[in-house]
Design a protein around this motif. Sequence first.
Motif, PDB file in Angstrom:
ATOM      1  N   PHE A  63      -6.541   1.911  -7.982  1.00  0.00           N
ATOM      2  CA  PHE A  63      -6.039   1.317  -9.210  1.00  0.00           C
ATOM      3  C   PHE A  63      -6.660   1.964 -10.444  1.00  0.00           C
ATOM      4  O   PHE A  63      -6.484   1.481 -11.551  1.00  0.00           O
ATOM      5  CB  PHE A  63      -6.340  -0.194  -9.240  1.00  0.00           C
ATOM      6  N   ILE A  88      -1.802   4.040  -7.794  1.00  0.00           N
ATOM      7  CA  ILE A  88      -0.971   3.214  -8.660  1.00  0.00           C
ATOM      8  C   ILE A  88      -0.747   3.871 -10.026  1.00  0.00           C
ATOM      9  O   ILE A  88       0.298   3.711 -10.625  1.00  0.00           O
ATOM     10  CB  ILE A  88      -1.621   1.815  -8.838  1.00  0.00           C
ATOM     11  N   GLY A 128      -0.676  -2.888  -3.151  1.00  0.00           N
ATOM     12  CA  GLY A 128      -0.493  -2.880  -4.598  1.00  0.00           C
ATOM     13  C   GLY A 128       0.230  -4.111  -5.094  1.00  0.00           C
ATOM     14  O   GLY A 128       0.040  -5.210  -4.595  1.00  0.00           O
ATOM     15  N   ASN A 129       1.091  -3.912  -6.097  1.00  0.00           N
ATOM     16  CA  ASN A 129       1.738  -5.025  -6.792  1.00  0.00           C
ATOM     17  C   ASN A 129       3.186  -5.250  -6.390  1.00  0.00           C
ATOM     18  O   ASN A 129       3.884  -6.034  -7.016  1.00  0.00           O
ATOM     19  CB  ASN A 129       1.669  -4.775  -8.302  1.00  0.00           C
TER      20      ASN A 129
END
Length: 165
Positions: A63, A88, A128-129
């Motif tokens: 990140f 990311i 991740g997201n």
Amino acid sequence: QGMLDFDHMCKRKKPSVEALIFPFSGNHMEKFYWGTGEILVPVYTTTQEAVAKHPGVSVFINFASFRSVFETSMEALNYPSMKTLAIIAEGVPERQTREIIKVAEAKGIKLIGPATVGGIKPGCLRIGNTGGMLDNIVMSRLYRPGSVAYVSKSGGMSNELNNIV
């Protein structure tokens, strides 16, 4: 926290996040929610120490910002236990991206990104997201295994597809 919420919704026995790396503070434990309870996740100042204390870790989710992502990614690629690297950050220079790809391919390490929201396999894995916040994961039923898969280069388009499917 989002990855931990997904793990709990999928009824995992233990979280998929084993450790965090944050070089700007000393080693410590960080509190996160696990369902209605709480868990402590170790935070290390170096990747070397985190990998030494958690030798079974095979996925590194980076990140870091585009300013430091090259150095931290290249370091992660040096550990034999690493099988997947997710980056990311957006804005990683093309020359650096090509070098990361070259090293990852030479070592047989799968690469997700740069400039990714991550990846998701409903009911199984979230990196991740991807999938958005917990309410979107619940509404889209991403915590349940299914028979439909897709690949998207857009986080917004992924959320739309999650809602449609």
